[in-house]
Design a protein around this motif. Sequence first.
Motif, PDB file in Angstrom:
ATOM      1  N   LEU A 122       0.822  -1.201   0.000  1.00 46.50           N
ATOM      2  CA  LEU A 122       0.000   0.000   0.000  1.00 46.50           C
ATOM      3  C   LEU A 122       0.859   1.255   0.000  1.00 46.50           C
ATOM      4  O   LEU A 122       0.519   2.246  -0.660  1.00 46.50           O
ATOM      5  N   TRP A 123       1.957   1.231   0.719  1.00 40.53           N
ATOM      6  CA  TRP A 123       2.870   2.382   0.769  1.00 40.53           C
ATOM      7  C   TRP A 123       3.317   2.762  -0.649  1.00 40.53           C
ATOM      8  O   TRP A 123       3.302   3.923  -1.030  1.00 40.53           O
ATOM      9  N   TYR A 124       3.693   1.746  -1.419  1.00 37.93           N
ATOM     10  CA  TYR A 124       4.152   2.005  -2.775  1.00 37.93           C
ATOM     11  C   TYR A 124       3.001   2.373  -3.710  1.00 37.93           C
ATOM     12  O   TYR A 124       3.138   3.257  -4.572  1.00 37.93           O
ATOM     13  N   LEU A 125       1.866   1.711  -3.559  1.00 37.63           N
ATOM     14  CA  LEU A 125       0.738   1.967  -4.458  1.00 37.63           C
ATOM     15  C   LEU A 125       0.193   3.383  -4.296  1.00 37.63           C
ATOM     16  O   LEU A 125      -0.205   4.018  -5.286  1.00 37.63           O
ATOM     17  N   ILE A 126       0.167   3.868  -3.071  1.00 40.64           N
ATOM     18  CA  ILE A 126      -0.313   5.225  -2.834  1.00 40.64           C
ATOM     19  C   ILE A 126       0.566   6.223  -3.585  1.00 40.64           C
ATOM     20  O   ILE A 126       0.069   7.144  -4.243  1.00 40.64           O
ATOM     21  N   GLU A 127       1.872   6.023  -3.505  1.00 41.36           N
ATOM     22  CA  GLU A 127       2.784   6.914  -4.221  1.00 41.36           C
ATOM     23  C   GLU A 127       2.630   6.757  -5.730  1.00 41.36           C
ATOM     24  O   GLU A 127       2.587   7.744  -6.478  1.00 41.36           O
ATOM     25  N   ALA A 128       2.544   5.516  -6.196  1.00 43.72           N
ATOM     26  CA  ALA A 128       2.412   5.275  -7.623  1.00 43.72           C
ATOM     27  C   ALA A 128       1.158   5.931  -8.169  1.00 43.72           C
ATOM     28  O   ALA A 128       1.176   6.553  -9.247  1.00 43.72           O
ATOM     29  N   GLN A 129       0.068   5.812  -7.450  1.00 38.87           N
ATOM     30  CA  GLN A 129      -1.191   6.407  -7.883  1.00 38.87           C
ATOM     31  C   GLN A 129      -1.082   7.925  -7.946  1.00 38.87           C
ATOM     32  O   GLN A 129      -1.672   8.570  -8.829  1.00 38.87           O
ATOM     33  N   ASP A 130      -0.311   8.499  -7.055  1.00 47.65           N
ATOM     34  CA  ASP A 130      -0.145   9.948  -7.021  1.00 47.65           C
ATOM     35  C   ASP A 130       0.813  10.454  -8.101  1.00 47.65           C
ATOM     36  O   ASP A 130       0.631  11.548  -8.631  1.00 47.65           O
ATOM     37  N   ARG A 131       1.797   9.631  -8.453  1.00 46.64           N
ATOM     38  CA  ARG A 131       2.848  10.095  -9.363  1.00 46.64           C
ATOM     39  C   ARG A 131       2.524   9.904 -10.848  1.00 46.64           C
ATOM     40  O   ARG A 131       3.069  10.594 -11.704  1.00 46.64           O
ATOM     41  N   THR A 132       1.660   8.953 -11.165  1.00 47.17           N
ATOM     42  CA  THR A 132       1.391   8.679 -12.576  1.00 47.17           C
ATOM     43  C   THR A 132       0.511   9.752 -13.211  1.00 47.17           C
ATOM     44  O   THR A 132      -0.336  10.362 -12.542  1.00 47.17           O
ATOM     45  N   PHE A 133       0.718   9.964 -14.498  1.00 50.42           N
ATOM     46  CA  PHE A 133      -0.127  10.866 -15.276  1.00 50.42           C
ATOM     47  C   PHE A 133      -1.116  10.083 -16.142  1.00 50.42           C
ATOM     48  O   PHE A 133      -1.935  10.673 -16.836  1.00 50.42           O
ATOM     49  N   ASP A 134      -1.028   8.777 -16.083  1.00 46.75           N
ATOM     50  CA  ASP A 134      -1.848   7.902 -16.922  1.00 46.75           C
ATOM     51  C   ASP A 134      -3.113   7.502 -16.155  1.00 46.75           C
ATOM     52  O   ASP A 134      -3.027   6.791 -15.147  1.00 46.75           O
ATOM     53  N   PRO A 135      -4.281   7.931 -16.599  1.00 46.74           N
ATOM     54  CA  PRO A 135      -5.522   7.598 -15.874  1.00 46.74           C
ATOM     55  C   PRO A 135      -5.724   6.093 -15.715  1.00 46.74           C
ATOM     56  O   PRO A 135      -6.200   5.632 -14.669  1.00 46.74           O
ATOM     57  N   GLU A 136      -5.377   5.322 -16.745  1.00 47.03           N
ATOM     58  CA  GLU A 136      -5.556   3.878 -16.652  1.00 47.03           C
ATOM     59  C   GLU A 136      -4.640   3.272 -15.589  1.00 47.03           C
ATOM     60  O   GLU A 136      -5.057   2.407 -14.815  1.00 47.03           O
ATOM     61  N   ALA A 137      -3.377   3.724 -15.558  1.00 50.34           N
ATOM     62  CA  ALA A 137      -2.442   3.232 -14.546  1.00 50.34           C
ATOM     63  C   ALA A 137      -2.906   3.637 -13.153  1.00 50.34           C
ATOM     64  O   ALA A 137      -2.799   2.856 -12.197  1.00 50.34           O
ATOM     65  N   ARG A 138      -3.444   4.846 -13.035  1.00 55.06           N
ATOM     66  CA  ARG A 138      -3.950   5.291 -11.737  1.00 55.06           C
ATOM     67  C   ARG A 138      -5.106   4.408 -11.283  1.00 55.06           C
ATOM     68  O   ARG A 138      -5.215   4.051 -10.099  1.00 55.06           O
ATOM     69  N   GLN A 139      -5.967   4.040 -12.202  1.00 54.87           N
ATOM     70  CA  GLN A 139      -7.089   3.165 -11.858  1.00 54.87           C
ATOM     71  C   GLN A 139      -6.608   1.773 -11.456  1.00 54.87           C
ATOM     72  O   GLN A 139      -7.150   1.171 -10.518  1.00 54.87           O
ATOM     73  N   ARG A 140      -5.600   1.259 -12.157  1.00 59.10           N
ATOM     74  CA  ARG A 140      -5.057  -0.062 -11.804  1.00 59.10           C
ATOM     75  C   ARG A 140      -4.501  -0.038 -10.387  1.00 59.10           C
ATOM     76  O   ARG A 140      -4.745  -0.954  -9.592  1.00 59.10           O
TER      77      ARG A 140
END
Length: 289
Positions: A122-140
């Motif tokens: 979860l620690w990594y996913l929260i950051e990944a979701q915040d850092r990506t500019f790709d809506p699909e990647a954010r949803q994943r």
Amino acid sequence: MGTAPTPATDSPSVLDRNSLHPDCTNCFALCCTALGFSRSADFAVDKPAGSPCRNLAADFSCTIHGALRPRGFRGCAVFDCFGAGQRVSQDLFGGISWAAEAESGRNMFAAFNTARQLHEMLWYLIEAQDRTFDPEARQRAGRLRMMIEAALGSGVQRLLGLDVKEVHASVRAVLIDISEEVRMSYSAAGREHLDAGLAPGADLIGRNLRSRRLCGADLRGAYLIAADLRFSDLSGADLLGADLRDARLDGADLSRSLYLTQGQLDAAGGSRATRLPADLTLPGHWEGG
């Protein structure tokens, strides 16, 4: 083999990074009991898993907490449960300790081992979701967060039946994809790492990387033990699982590095001049800490 539960709704995630910091006052010293370690440079003695550390007090505090490093327990000083200790102690087991109900100890320790891995994801996913500019990647990333949170809230037995390897594989794929996107966005900022042999899993022990522009470097799983990274710019650098023990980070810019954890910082050396992400803190043993 267990299966990963699927959330019934697409309700937003409720956990954030503030809830993924350890709160030892609300934990039954699970890291000091559930986990085992062997005598080494990081641990002064052998301790089997599932047994209390000899330095554990009756109130679950550590009797040598202020002197872990000089007493030979550096591994304890850098351990991070990502908040799993208080989650298991208070939420999953209702504030009843393994000492009060000895028969629940085995399940509590097993739940802690699983929850700790999930909290780190979860620690990594929260950051990944915040850092990506790709809506699909954010949803994943968001779907994985909800699935993990559902597993953590589904009770002890379902948590213990979870296929953690399957979850980890799904999370890893998302983290790598978002890492590539983030790192590419730093390509114009300087790519000195391309000619420095920097790569995932690279042996960079003791390497002199001082004052380098390492923006966007892929250092996932790299061995940076005792490496000199003073005054280097690691913006956008992927540090997932990188071994930073005794690395020198004085004056380095880590404020926009990717997948950095408190445990990695605690294992390294640095100073007040080191720039850190907002949700991480200056280790107490650093200069100015």
